[in-house]
Design a protein around this motif. Structure first.
Motif, PDB file in Angstrom:
ATOM      1  N   THR A  16       8.633  24.180   7.757  1.00  0.00           N
ATOM      2  CA  THR A  16       9.068  24.008   8.873  1.00  0.00           C
ATOM      3  C   THR A  16      10.484  23.471   8.798  1.00  0.00           C
ATOM      4  O   THR A  16      10.794  22.391   7.695  1.00  0.00           O
ATOM      5  N   ASP A  17      11.170  23.712   9.970  1.00  0.00           N
ATOM      6  CA  ASP A  17      12.232  23.208   9.173  1.00  0.00           C
ATOM      7  C   ASP A  17      11.258  21.257  10.379  1.00  0.00           C
ATOM      8  O   ASP A  17      10.421  21.715  10.752  1.00  0.00           O
ATOM      9  N   GLY A  18      12.861  20.941   9.571  1.00  0.00           N
ATOM     10  CA  GLY A  18      13.187  19.626   9.787  1.00  0.00           C
ATOM     11  C   GLY A  18      11.909  18.517   8.456  1.00  0.00           C
ATOM     12  O   GLY A  18      11.112  17.138   9.182  1.00  0.00           O
ATOM     13  N   GLY A  19      11.256  19.693   7.509  1.00  0.00           N
ATOM     14  CA  GLY A  19      10.775  19.062   6.810  1.00  0.00           C
ATOM     15  C   GLY A  19       9.116  18.632   6.844  1.00  0.00           C
ATOM     16  O   GLY A  19       8.095  17.980   6.179  1.00  0.00           O
ATOM     17  N   GLY A  20       9.199  19.791   7.715  1.00  0.00           N
ATOM     18  CA  GLY A  20       7.261  19.201   8.044  1.00  0.00           C
ATOM     19  C   GLY A  20       6.194  21.022   8.074  1.00  0.00           C
ATOM     20  O   GLY A  20       7.281  21.402   6.625  1.00  0.00           O
ATOM     21  N   LYS A  75      16.298  24.330   4.369  1.00  0.00           N
ATOM     22  CA  LYS A  75      17.642  24.079   4.770  1.00  0.00           C
ATOM     23  C   LYS A  75      18.172  24.920   5.229  1.00  0.00           C
ATOM     24  O   LYS A  75      19.474  24.724   6.652  1.00  0.00           O
ATOM     25  N   HIS A  77      16.688  26.697   8.263  1.00  0.00           N
ATOM     26  CA  HIS A  77      16.465  26.731   9.561  1.00  0.00           C
ATOM     27  C   HIS A  77      17.214  25.283   9.538  1.00  0.00           C
ATOM     28  O   HIS A  77      17.150  25.708  10.655  1.00  0.00           O
ATOM     29  N   ASP A  78      17.298  24.562   9.005  1.00  0.00           N
ATOM     30  CA  ASP A  78      17.885  23.150   9.723  1.00  0.00           C
ATOM     31  C   ASP A  78      18.848  23.712  10.453  1.00  0.00           C
ATOM     32  O   ASP A  78      19.700  23.084  11.199  1.00  0.00           O
ATOM     33  N   LYS A  81      18.879  25.604  13.136  1.00  0.00           N
ATOM     34  CA  LYS A  81      18.323  25.016  14.801  1.00  0.00           C
ATOM     35  C   LYS A  81      19.801  24.637  14.837  1.00  0.00           C
ATOM     36  O   LYS A  81      20.339  24.526  16.248  1.00  0.00           O
ATOM     37  N   GLN A  82      20.697  23.737  13.992  1.00  0.00           N
ATOM     38  CA  GLN A  82      21.960  22.720  14.740  1.00  0.00           C
ATOM     39  C   GLN A  82      22.616  23.976  14.834  1.00  0.00           C
ATOM     40  O   GLN A  82      22.995  22.999  15.780  1.00  0.00           O
ATOM     41  N   ARG A  87      15.288  25.428  19.985  1.00  0.00           N
ATOM     42  CA  ARG A  87      13.937  24.399  19.794  1.00  0.00           C
ATOM     43  C   ARG A  87      13.053  24.339  19.410  1.00  0.00           C
ATOM     44  O   ARG A  87      11.989  24.370  19.213  1.00  0.00           O
ATOM     45  N   THR A  89      10.017  26.531  16.657  1.00  0.00           N
ATOM     46  CA  THR A  89       9.685  26.574  15.205  1.00  0.00           C
ATOM     47  C   THR A  89       9.911  27.341  14.443  1.00  0.00           C
ATOM     48  O   THR A  89       9.393  28.851  14.688  1.00  0.00           O
TER      49      THR A  89
END
Length: 154
Positions: A16-20, A75, A77-78, A81-82, A87, A89
């Protein structure tokens, strides 16, 4: 070939985004809205993400989580989102394993050019992990609202 209503949603574990990481079956017991889109930061895909994100709390109140899936990297996706303050997933399926399992990698045509890509689609998955509604070849305007209404009825 895209999946039909009434069958078990194919399980997957994807970054997922954020490294999850997210495993679809770990969400059983709640409703899941899985929306597939071609690419981050394009006009229609951005509008769709913004629409679902704006209704995120309404989906949560209806007992559902919204997950976007595309073949873009974590990367990317991050950054997406930014850039838009999203917000929800986003899962990355660079190898297209889940996209293929859902039958979403299809031949497309634009301006007379044929190419392979993700067919914009949404799946409403019930608490038992069964697909209860499919929207194929989605038109973005009003779509998130339609999905929310169906989610509330489930």
């Amino acid at each position: 070939m895209a999946l039909n209503e009434g069958i078990a949603a194919p399980d997957f574990t994807l970054p997922t985004d954020g490294g999850g990481s997210l495993t679809l079956s770990s969400l059983r017991g709640g409703k899941v809205v899985l929306y597939a889109y071609p690419q981050d930061d394009t006009q229609s895909c951005t509008n769709e993400a913004l629409s679902f994100d704006a209704l995120r709390e309404d989906f949560a109140a209806a007992g559902a989580i919204v997950i976007g899936i595309s073949p873009d990297s974590v990367k990317r996706h991050d950054k997406f989102k930014q850039k838009y303050g999203l917000r929800l997933t986003l899962v990355s399926d660079e190898e297209r394993k889940a996209i293929d399992a859902y039958g979403l990698w299809v031949e497309k045509q634009m301006y007379g050019r044929h190419y392979m890509g993700v067919e914009r689609s949404t799946f409403l998955i019930d608490a038992a992990g069964k697909i209860v509604r499919v929207w194929a070849k989605v038109r973005v305007k009003g779509h998130a609202e339609d999905v929310l209404a169906a989610t509330r009825e489930l």
